[in-house]
Motif scaffolding. Sequence first.
Motif, short mmCIF file in Angstrom:
data_model
loop_
_atom_site.label_atom_id
_atom_site.label_comp_id
_atom_site.label_asym_id
_atom_site.label_seq_id
_atom_site.Cartn_x
_atom_site.Cartn_y
_atom_site.Cartn_z
N THR A 99 61.37 -38.39 -28.29
CA THR A 99 60.72 -39.70 -28.44
C THR A 99 59.55 -39.84 -27.47
O THR A 99 58.48 -40.35 -27.85
CB THR A 99 61.75 -40.82 -28.19
OG1 THR A 99 62.82 -40.70 -29.14
CG2 THR A 99 61.10 -42.19 -28.32
N GLN A 117 49.74 -42.25 -27.38
CA GLN A 117 49.05 -42.81 -26.22
C GLN A 117 47.79 -42.01 -25.92
O GLN A 117 46.76 -42.58 -25.51
CB GLN A 117 49.99 -42.81 -25.01
CG GLN A 117 51.07 -43.87 -25.06
CD GLN A 117 52.08 -43.74 -23.93
OE1 GLN A 117 52.28 -42.66 -23.39
NE2 GLN A 117 52.70 -44.85 -23.57
N GLN A 176 55.18 -47.91 -30.31
CA GLN A 176 56.22 -48.03 -29.30
C GLN A 176 57.46 -48.74 -29.86
O GLN A 176 58.60 -48.32 -29.58
CB GLN A 176 55.68 -48.80 -28.09
CG GLN A 176 54.62 -48.04 -27.31
CD GLN A 176 53.98 -48.88 -26.24
OE1 GLN A 176 53.73 -50.07 -26.42
NE2 GLN A 176 53.69 -48.28 -25.09
N LEU A 180 55.59 -40.57 -28.40
CA LEU A 180 54.89 -41.71 -27.82
C LEU A 180 53.67 -41.26 -27.04
O LEU A 180 52.58 -41.83 -27.15
CB LEU A 180 55.83 -42.51 -26.94
CG LEU A 180 55.22 -43.72 -26.21
CD1 LEU A 180 54.62 -44.70 -27.21
CD2 LEU A 180 56.25 -44.40 -25.34
#
Length: 472
Positions: A411, A419, A147, A415
């Motif tokens: 982005t 995750q 992150q 991410l």
Amino acid sequence: MRTATRGKLARALALTVGVALTSVVARPASADNLTDAMIGAYNTSGLLEQNRALLRAADEDVAIALSALRPIIDWTVRVTQDYNKSRTSGVVTDNSPSRFFTGVSLSQLIYDGRASLFGKQSAQETVLSTRQALLQVEQQVLLRAVQAYLNVLLAEETVAIRENNVRLLGEELRATQDRFDVGEVTRTDVALSESRLAQARANLSDARGNLSTAQAEYVNAVGRQPGRTAGQPSLPKLPASENEAVNLAARNHPSILSAQHQVKALDLSVAQQRAGLGPSVRLFADVGIVEDFDDDDYSNDARLSLEFRQNIYAGGRLAAQVRRAMAQRDASRANLLNVQKDIRQGVADAYARFQTATASLTASTERVRAAQVAFDGIREEATLGARTTLDVLIAEQDLLDAKLSEVGSRTERSLSAYQLLAAQGLLTAERLGLAVQIYDPTLYYNLVKNAPAQLSKQSRDLDRVLKALHRD
């Protein structure tokens, strides 16, 4: 005259906009990438060090539990002063001897219904549970690094876009001022251009502030200042379906495995407490020397005894301990069910986020394509005098907004991919193949599981391990 001036300004502005839109921010060859960020986080995380120490403490609990099955040997030095005054047949005798004792005593558990053995096995299950908890902490540390890296990358690209926007609006303001000087536009047009430039500068200031914040978080998560980022990372290998992801999580997620071992540990704790209700047998042995201070007499003293003990009444304490252990076990079973449901939901949410981010990126890319086509067309029309300078810059602004949206979507997709890995329990240094020295939780355990004595070679090996870990 006015038509010629308008055409020149439109061509100049179109050329400036075209150059700005095709400019690419140069990045050094030694730029930081996502793998560098995760390696830095793994090597410098205080949270990982904290939980590794907690795991070593759990390892020692196994040694402590094992010691209950071994003999206990004590060396005792005792000085006593007796006071004895008696009267026999009218004769008073005052006998107050002083004695010195030194010797060795031994105590060995013979039988306790396997309560101590259950305690050792429970401690072993707690170690396995703590190892899995450490892996979950590792996932949190690595995900935070992901992150942090992506936030720095997004902030850098946003700043670059905002800087382009300020430059272009500065050109617009100058063009509008030139047109005002020749009487083609009004003061209102100039004020509008000034307002838009001021807003763009404010947006650029916010973007730079966000970049500073992202860099500070990067330092906290990774342990060093970020260099220039190397761009969007490649996506990790992901499951083909949500069901596959859920099944992988059910088998691999450290939170589920930790909760399972905790249930086993508390099952054994219940068995330990129940065994404690039964009898116990213990062997005692003493050997030593007794000397009298009043004279030179001494004696060699030895004693061997076998003690059988069965509790009859302890104020309800033992039964309460059994019930408490059962309640803790039931709570751990309920916790396991909750963890399993939370993990399944977390995987489903992460999978949906990734699918949504992928679709959003596709739409954003199409938006950029359409905005580029529109901008190119309006720019051409402006060279022919069919469009105004403001029309060109509005189209340019739409294109910049589309590119900003595309950067954010890209982005978000990166991410959400990591995750999803974390939701399955796969975001660990070993599974990712990071170039780090993987912490081996069995090394310390193997040194302490047999509860070595303080003066043994194994204990000295432990001292060297602790020094290597920078512990006193």
